[in-house]
Design a protein around this motif. Structure first.
Motif, PDB file in Angstrom:
ATOM      1  N   PHE A   1       0.849  -1.186   0.000  1.00  0.00           N
ATOM      2  CA  PHE A   1       0.000   0.000   0.000  1.00  0.00           C
ATOM      3  C   PHE A   1       0.888   1.240   0.000  1.00  0.00           C
ATOM      4  O   PHE A   1       2.006   1.211   0.503  1.00  0.00           O
ATOM      5  CB  PHE A   1      -0.923   0.014   1.218  1.00  0.00           C
ATOM      6  N   GLY A   2       0.359   2.327  -0.579  1.00  0.00           N
ATOM      7  CA  GLY A   2       1.161   3.536  -0.603  1.00  0.00           C
ATOM      8  C   GLY A   2       0.361   4.770  -0.971  1.00  0.00           C
ATOM      9  O   GLY A   2      -0.857   4.718  -1.192  1.00  0.00           O
TER      10      GLY A   2
ATOM     11  N   LEU B   1      -3.376  13.489  -6.326  1.00  0.00           N
ATOM     12  CA  LEU B   1      -2.939  13.026  -5.020  1.00  0.00           C
ATOM     13  C   LEU B   1      -3.870  11.919  -4.557  1.00  0.00           C
ATOM     14  O   LEU B   1      -5.087  12.031  -4.689  1.00  0.00           O
ATOM     15  CB  LEU B   1      -2.970  14.175  -4.010  1.00  0.00           C
ATOM     16  N   GLY B   2      -3.296  10.820  -4.038  1.00  0.00           N
ATOM     17  CA  GLY B   2      -4.159   9.748  -3.577  1.00  0.00           C
ATOM     18  C   GLY B   2      -3.428   8.525  -3.084  1.00  0.00           C
ATOM     19  O   GLY B   2      -2.258   8.582  -2.691  1.00  0.00           O
ATOM     20  N   LEU B   3      -4.141   7.391  -3.135  1.00  0.00           N
ATOM     21  CA  LEU B   3      -3.679   6.124  -2.577  1.00  0.00           C
ATOM     22  C   LEU B   3      -3.593   5.057  -3.661  1.00  0.00           C
ATOM     23  O   LEU B   3      -4.282   5.137  -4.685  1.00  0.00           O
ATOM     24  CB  LEU B   3      -4.651   5.645  -1.496  1.00  0.00           C
TER      25      LEU B   3
ATOM     26  N   PRO C   1      -4.583  -0.963  -8.530  1.00  0.00           N
ATOM     27  CA  PRO C   1      -5.707  -0.019  -8.511  1.00  0.00           C
ATOM     28  C   PRO C   1      -5.344   1.207  -7.673  1.00  0.00           C
ATOM     29  O   PRO C   1      -4.596   1.107  -6.700  1.00  0.00           O
ATOM     30  CB  PRO C   1      -6.830  -0.832  -7.856  1.00  0.00           C
ATOM     31  N   GLU C   2      -5.889   2.353  -8.068  1.00  0.00           N
ATOM     32  CA  GLU C   2      -5.584   3.602  -7.376  1.00  0.00           C
ATOM     33  C   GLU C   2      -6.858   4.410  -7.152  1.00  0.00           C
ATOM     34  O   GLU C   2      -7.846   4.264  -7.874  1.00  0.00           O
ATOM     35  CB  GLU C   2      -4.586   4.434  -8.193  1.00  0.00           C
TER      36      GLU C   2
ATOM     37  N   TYR D   1       5.062   6.586  -2.855  1.00  0.00           N
ATOM     38  CA  TYR D   1       5.772   6.139  -1.661  1.00  0.00           C
ATOM     39  C   TYR D   1       5.058   4.916  -1.107  1.00  0.00           C
ATOM     40  O   TYR D   1       3.869   4.974  -0.787  1.00  0.00           O
ATOM     41  CB  TYR D   1       5.850   7.233  -0.600  1.00  0.00           C
ATOM     42  N   THR D   2       5.761   3.801  -0.993  1.00  0.00           N
ATOM     43  CA  THR D   2       5.200   2.548  -0.498  1.00  0.00           C
ATOM     44  C   THR D   2       5.480   2.397   0.988  1.00  0.00           C
ATOM     45  O   THR D   2       6.609   2.571   1.433  1.00  0.00           O
ATOM     46  CB  THR D   2       5.791   1.358  -1.258  1.00  0.00           C
TER      47      THR D   2
END
Length: 217
Positions: free
Chosen positions: A28-29, A57-59, A73-74, A215-216
């Motif tokens: 996850f990052g 910006l996100g995950l 997936p993001e 960034y992970t």
């Protein structure tokens, strides 16, 4: 669109469940970076469009699927839009449109070498807000008036959901930090009519170039 979503979800589930020799666990990052957005004008008017800059910006979640493949997936907040100018029936229309989307890219990655990958997949954009600064200049013989509307709410003129494909590549600097570049190509119209409040048929499709850093954890 529901069929497309179901097909992508089925494919991802099948590949993940059948992956063997996973090189690492699910990761996850967070990620963010620069957007350079524009639109393709679909109608035959004297119209031009120029790009706008924004951010995303996100995950993300990275799911290994063997030694060479991964599914990522993001969920991203994505600032898009375009500057548009149209000559239509004695009117000059200029608009600085600012669109905010909740973007969901679903990418399959292939590692060319250990740290370098290419990726591609579908994406879905869910409209959060749409505002614009609009200038309409009338060029009739006896009417040279100008209408100016700043911060006009344009959400009702845009589709709530659009979809397309994206592709690109990236590089893992180390186990924690990666960089990537992508191009998003909208396949569905992004608006019912980009200038619906002044005329009726102009349609557009989104285009987006994206540079990001991840960034992970």
């Amino acid at each position: 669109m529901k069929k497309i979503i179901l097909a992508v979800a089925f494919l991802a589930t099948f590949l993940v469940s059948n992956a063997q020799d996973k090189p690492s666990k699910v990761k996850f990052g967070v990620k963010g970076g620069l957007n350079l957005s524009s639109v393709i004008l679909e109608e035959e008017y004297d119209a031009t469009s120029s790009s706008k800059t924004g951010i995303h910006l996100g995950l993300f979640t990275n799911i290994p699927m063997g030694k060479k493949f991964a599914f990522q997936p993001e969920l991203l907040f994505s600032m898009q839009g375009a500057n548009q100018k149209v000559d239509y029936e004695y009117r000059l229309i200029e608009a600085d449109n600012r669109l905010n989307y909740l973007s969901v890219p679903l990418n399959f990655q292939f590692f060319v070498v250990k740290k370098v990958f290419i990726e591609a997949g579908p994406y879905f954009d869910f409209l959060l807000s749409a505002k614009g600064d609009v200038v309409v200049k009338n060029n009739y013989i006896n009417d040279t008036s100008t209408i100016v509307e700043n911060g006009k709410n344009l959400k009702d003129y845009y589709k709530p959901v659009v979809f397309g494909v994206n592709f690109g590549g990236g590089y893992h600097i180390n186990d924690k930090i990666s960089v990537n570049a992508r191009y998003y190509m909208g396949l569905s119209p992004s608006d019912s009519s980009a200038f619906s409040y002044t005329y009726e048929t102009l349609s557009t499709k989104n285009r987006l170039f994206q540079l990001g850093v991840g960034y992970t954890f």
